[in-house]
Design an enzyme around this catalytic site. Sequence first.
Site, PDB file in Angstrom:
ATOM      1  N   GLU A 115       0.819  -1.219   0.000  1.00  0.00           N
ATOM      2  CA  GLU A 115       0.000   0.000   0.000  1.00  0.00           C
ATOM      3  C   GLU A 115       0.851   1.268   0.000  1.00  0.00           C
ATOM      4  O   GLU A 115       0.369   2.339   0.378  1.00  0.00           O
ATOM      5  CB  GLU A 115      -0.935  -0.020   1.209  1.00  0.00           C
ATOM      6  CG  GLU A 115      -1.919  -1.176   1.194  1.00  0.00           C
ATOM      7  CD  GLU A 115      -2.751  -1.232   2.461  1.00  0.00           C
ATOM      8  OE1 GLU A 115      -3.816  -0.587   2.490  1.00  0.00           O
ATOM      9  OE2 GLU A 115      -2.344  -1.909   3.421  1.00  0.00           O
ATOM     10  N   SER A 153      -6.085  -3.223   1.622  1.00  0.00           N
ATOM     11  CA  SER A 153      -6.372  -2.856   0.233  1.00  0.00           C
ATOM     12  C   SER A 153      -6.619  -4.058  -0.667  1.00  0.00           C
ATOM     13  O   SER A 153      -6.485  -3.972  -1.884  1.00  0.00           O
ATOM     14  CB  SER A 153      -5.235  -1.998  -0.365  1.00  0.00           C
ATOM     15  OG  SER A 153      -5.196  -0.743   0.267  1.00  0.00           O
ATOM     16  N   GLU A 197     -17.636 -17.060   2.048  1.00  0.00           N
ATOM     17  CA  GLU A 197     -18.155 -15.964   1.240  1.00  0.00           C
ATOM     18  C   GLU A 197     -19.454 -15.469   1.868  1.00  0.00           C
ATOM     19  O   GLU A 197     -20.379 -16.253   2.094  1.00  0.00           O
ATOM     20  CB  GLU A 197     -18.415 -16.409  -0.200  1.00  0.00           C
ATOM     21  CG  GLU A 197     -18.958 -15.288  -1.071  1.00  0.00           C
ATOM     22  CD  GLU A 197     -19.191 -15.715  -2.502  1.00  0.00           C
ATOM     23  OE1 GLU A 197     -18.684 -15.037  -3.404  1.00  0.00           O
ATOM     24  OE2 GLU A 197     -19.876 -16.741  -2.714  1.00  0.00           O
ATOM     25  N   ASN A 228     -16.178  -7.750   9.351  1.00  0.00           N
ATOM     26  CA  ASN A 228     -15.216  -8.321   8.415  1.00  0.00           C
ATOM     27  C   ASN A 228     -13.793  -7.978   8.847  1.00  0.00           C
ATOM     28  O   ASN A 228     -12.946  -8.853   8.963  1.00  0.00           O
ATOM     29  CB  ASN A 228     -15.481  -7.809   7.004  1.00  0.00           C
ATOM     30  CG  ASN A 228     -14.526  -8.406   5.988  1.00  0.00           C
ATOM     31  OD1 ASN A 228     -14.179  -9.585   6.083  1.00  0.00           O
ATOM     32  ND2 ASN A 228     -14.075  -7.608   5.034  1.00  0.00           N
ATOM     33  N   GLU A 229     -13.517  -6.693   9.101  1.00  0.00           N
ATOM     34  CA  GLU A 229     -12.185  -6.316   9.558  1.00  0.00           C
ATOM     35  C   GLU A 229     -12.198  -4.894  10.087  1.00  0.00           C
ATOM     36  O   GLU A 229     -13.190  -4.172   9.983  1.00  0.00           O
ATOM     37  CB  GLU A 229     -11.143  -6.449   8.451  1.00  0.00           C
ATOM     38  CG  GLU A 229     -11.365  -5.565   7.244  1.00  0.00           C
ATOM     39  CD  GLU A 229     -10.295  -5.776   6.178  1.00  0.00           C
ATOM     40  OE1 GLU A 229      -9.705  -4.767   5.751  1.00  0.00           O
ATOM     41  OE2 GLU A 229     -10.049  -6.928   5.784  1.00  0.00           O
ATOM     42  N   SER A 238     -11.162   9.020  -0.028  1.00  0.00           N
ATOM     43  CA  SER A 238     -11.270   7.760   0.711  1.00  0.00           C
ATOM     44  C   SER A 238     -12.567   7.680   1.516  1.00  0.00           C
ATOM     45  O   SER A 238     -13.202   8.697   1.807  1.00  0.00           O
ATOM     46  CB  SER A 238     -10.077   7.605   1.662  1.00  0.00           C
ATOM     47  OG  SER A 238      -8.868   7.519   0.947  1.00  0.00           O
TER      48      SER A 238
END
Length: 321
Positions: free
Chosen positions: A13, A155, A187, A281-282, A293
Site C-alpha cells: 500500500e 487494500s 463468502e 469483516n475487519e 477515501s
Amino acid sequence: MKVAVVMGGVSPEHQVSLASGRGIAKAVEILGHTAIPLVIDAKGNWIDGQHEAIEILQACDVTVPALHGEGGEDGTLQGFLNQLKVPYVGSGVAASAVGLDKHLTKAVLRAHGIAVTPGVTLSGPDLTDTEAAMQTIKAAGLDFPVFVKPGNGGSSYGVTRATDLTSLARAIADAADVDPHVLVEREMVGREIDLAVLQFPDSHVDTAPALEIHSDPTQPFFNATAKYDSSATRFVVPAPLEPALAERLRRTAIEVFEVLGCEGLARVDFFVPAEGAPVVNEINTFPGFTPASQFPRMWAAAGMSYADVVDTLLRTAVANG
C-alpha cells in the site's frame, strides 16, 4: 504546531500511503500548522536518513503515521515513536498490531461475543498441501466458494475468491507471498457497510453516517482494482439503513474500537447478510485517508470537512499525550 506526516513504507500500500500523507499534509497547512513530510521508501529507508528523521520527529509537536499495512499500521512505527516520546495520531502498539492481524482481531472479537466472518487460519504444511488445507477448511465448517487472504495486510492485496481446489491452491500461494499466515473465510452474500470511528479530544468516541459499497460489477469482488482504479464502484453515504440496523452497527463499531483498545480513528467494515445478523469483516486502524477515501467521505456526510477531521485527530493526539 509542527506536524510530521510519515508516509510511504514497505507494504504493497506504499502508493496509497503517499496519497494519504499528501492529503493530510495539505490539510495541516490549511489549518495553519507547519507540515513536515517524512517519506519511507519501499525498502524501508527514511528518505531524509534515519538520524535526521529522528531529529525532525523529536522537534515536532505531533506525528501523523499515515502508513498503511506492514511496517506502519502494525505497531512497528508506533513503538518507534513511543521510544522517541513523540505524541502521534491513532492507536498504540498493541491495538495496531492486533488490528492488522486479521486472525488475532477476530479471535479477540469472538472472545468478546462480537460476530465475525466465519473462517480459519492456515499455516505451515497447509500452505503447500492443498488436500490438507481442504481438510482444515472443511473441519472449520467451510466449503466453496471461500475468500483467501493474507493474515496481515490491506487494500485487498493478495485476496482471491476460490471456487475449487485449483483456484484454492493458487489463492493460498498468492496470499502466502504476502504473509505466512493465510486466512480462509466463508463468502458472505449481502451488503458491505463501513463505519468510520473517531475519537475526540475530550475522549468521547462516535461514528459518522454509514457508507455502503457498490463494487464495480465487472470485478469479482471489491478488490484493489475496484477500490482505486474503477469509476464504476460507487460509495453511498449515508447508506440507506433501517434505524435499528444503523444503531446496531454504530454500537458494534464503537465496541470493536474499545475492545481492541484503539485510539484516534478506525474504520470498521461489516457484512450485512440478507438474512441473519451483521458480522465484522475487519478493522483498519489507519484507513485510507485521501480526500476521496471512505473515512473522510463518511465524516463529510456528518458535516465535517477533510481539514476538520485532521484537526480533530491532531487535537486528540495532543490531548492523549
